[in-house]
Design an enzyme around this catalytic site. Structure first.
Site, PDB file in Angstrom:
ATOM      1  CG  HIS A 176       4.942   3.973  -3.072  1.00 10.90           C
ATOM      2  ND1 HIS A 176       3.739   3.485  -2.628  1.00 10.90           N
ATOM      3  CD2 HIS A 176       4.798   4.119  -4.420  1.00 10.90           C
ATOM      4  CE1 HIS A 176       2.906   3.353  -3.645  1.00 10.90           C
ATOM      5  NE2 HIS A 176       3.532   3.715  -4.752  1.00 10.90           N
ATOM      6  CG  ASP A 183       2.157  -0.943   3.806  1.00  9.29           C
ATOM      7  OD1 ASP A 183       2.360  -1.728   2.866  1.00  9.29           O
ATOM      8  OD2 ASP A 183       1.954   0.266   3.652  1.00  9.29           O
ATOM      9  CG  HIS A 189      -3.261   5.208   3.455  1.00  8.72           C
ATOM     10  ND1 HIS A 189      -3.686   5.960   2.387  1.00  8.72           N
ATOM     11  CD2 HIS A 189      -2.550   4.165   2.937  1.00  8.72           C
ATOM     12  CE1 HIS A 189      -3.258   5.399   1.269  1.00  8.72           C
ATOM     13  NE2 HIS A 189      -2.555   4.317   1.573  1.00  8.72           N
TER      14      HIS A 189
END
Length: 431
Positions: A269, A364, A308
């Site tokens: 996460h 990210d 994702h």
């Protein structure tokens, strides 16, 4: 059209048919529970590990269209908020459901600024951690400990009490996060400077040394503000689900948010951007990218920061972060890993293997490069994530408290163990 919003299900075991209403593209699990139900047998249940296709709540906080790459907070596109708003204004929007007036904004900022200080006993608590304690573990513990400093927080039915805890938590998270950072470096804790903005104050508590007044670079403060906005909420992700699940027991918000921090602590996460940095460092140079790409296709390498669970298109947050990179690197100098990242992205977006699998860069992929340029060690990345996500967690918690349909979280299970075993006393088993 509305007359046909039903699903007809035929139970082939009995031949019986059931007509189940469809609302907002969903059917109620309880309606499926009527199928096959007898006095001796329970009805059908849904088996959905990871909740990949199960809605657990109705929410008006965040909208995501993963196929089109859309992210909206309370109906406002993330691109507009990142460009034109501030983190505290976005926090107000998430908490209150609408943008503030000038008077509401000024009062909101004043309240949060006023509550940035924490009780001195919290400082003593944090100083008791080992020198090498992980900043995320310190944040998790200290946020949970706040519930003992504000015992009235348990009165979650009182709207004024709820408001006070929301303000306190948004205000104190940067203080706790900065102190966990300083603790790991063996540096003295820096108290908040209420003359500074929210992100400027955070930078001051992180990096201030002997100077009488810390003067953050406005470009870095703006970039950090944008990063916090991008992380402010993201629908029913793992940590938000944890906040809602724990909050469904009607516990105080500090304990519920601690559950969210604990979930965010996990590498699947909150730790994904650290994994991206490790990948880029392992690749080492642009010349090694083709071999790395082949390794990914062969299953020997993992492409981190791409793809994702929700987005099947380009993550809209990744586009915004790419722009923020320019401002940060203008101050800090270009991170040498940026060139590798840009080339890797270019090749992957043109390669049919990745395009066909809809593997696009996510938030990210670039955020770790900015954090590293700002001199944050990798273990601080999730702390920054948690500070940004706090308004979203609290908005979701407030929504939960007022939702008359919500019940305490209690998923079903499918039992796979033994049954009806006969117990043999220890003296007989061991004879």
């Amino acid at each position: 059209m509305t007359e046909n919003q039903t699903l007809t299900v035929r139970d082939n075991r009995t031949g019986e048919e059931f007509e189940i209403p469809i609302t907002d593209g969903t059917i109620r699990a309880g309606d499926l529970g009527k199928i096959g139900k007898t006095e001796d047998e329970p009805g059908l249940a849904v088996y959905d590990p990871g909740f990949t296709n199960t809605a657990s709540t109705r929410s008006a906080v965040t909208f995501i269209d993963g196929e089109k790459g859309i992210l909206e907070y309370r109906g406002y596109p993330i691109e507009q908020l990142a460009e034109k708003s501030t983190f505290l204004e976005v926090a107000y929007l998430l908490i209150h459901g609408e943008l503030p007036t000038k008077e509401q904004h000024d009062q909101w900022v004043h309240e949060i600024t006023f509550h940035t200080f924490v009780h001195e006993n919290v400082k003593s608590l944090m100083q008791g951690f080992r020198y090498d304690a992980h900043p995320m573990g310190m944040l998790l513990s200290s946020v949970g400990a706040l519930s003992t400093f504000y015992p009235e927080a348990r009165n979650i039915t009182d709207t004024q009490v709820r408001h006070e805890q929301v303000v306190r938590m948004i205000a104190k998270m940067p203080t706790l996060g900065a102190w966990s950072f300083r603790h790991a470096q063996g540096k003295p804790y820096v108290y908040p400077d209420n003359d500074l903005s929210y992100t400027e104050n955070f930078l001051s508590m992180l990096f201030k040394m002997s100077e009488p007044k810390y003067d953050p670079d406005p470009r870095l403060a703006k970039a950090l503000d944008v990063l916090l906005i991008l992380h402010a909420d993201h629908e029913q992700n793992c940590s938000t689900n944890a906040v809602r699940s724990v909050g469904s027991s009607q516990v105080d918000p500090y304990s519920a948010v601690s559950a969210g921090i604990a979930a965010l602590y996990g590498p699947l996460h909150g730790g994904a951007n650290e994994a991206v940095l490790k990948m880029l460092k392992r690749i080492g140079s642009k010349e090694n990218i083709p071999a790395f790409i082949e390794g990914v296709k062969n299953g020997d390498e993992k492409l981190m920061g791409f793809g994702h669970r929700v987005y099947k298109n380009y993550d809209p947050r990744a586009t915004i972060i790419k722009k923020a990179c320019d401002d940060v690197f203008e101050v800090t100098g270009v991170n040498p890993l940026l060139e590798i990242a840009q080339e890797l992205e270019k090749i992957a977006l043109e390669d049919e293997y990745f395009v066909k699998r809809k593997l696009y860069p996510n938030v990210d992929f670039y955020s770790g490069l900015i954090y590293e340029a700002l001199q944050f060690p990798p273990e601080m990345f999730t702390v920054l994530f948690a500070i940004g996500r706090t308004p979203g967690w609290l908005a979701q918690w407030l929504e939960l408290v007022d939702d008359k349909e919500q019940k305490i979280a209690r998923p079903k299970q499918i039992y796979t163990g033994d049954r009806q075993l006969e117990f043999i006393p220890a003296e007989e088993r061991w004879a």
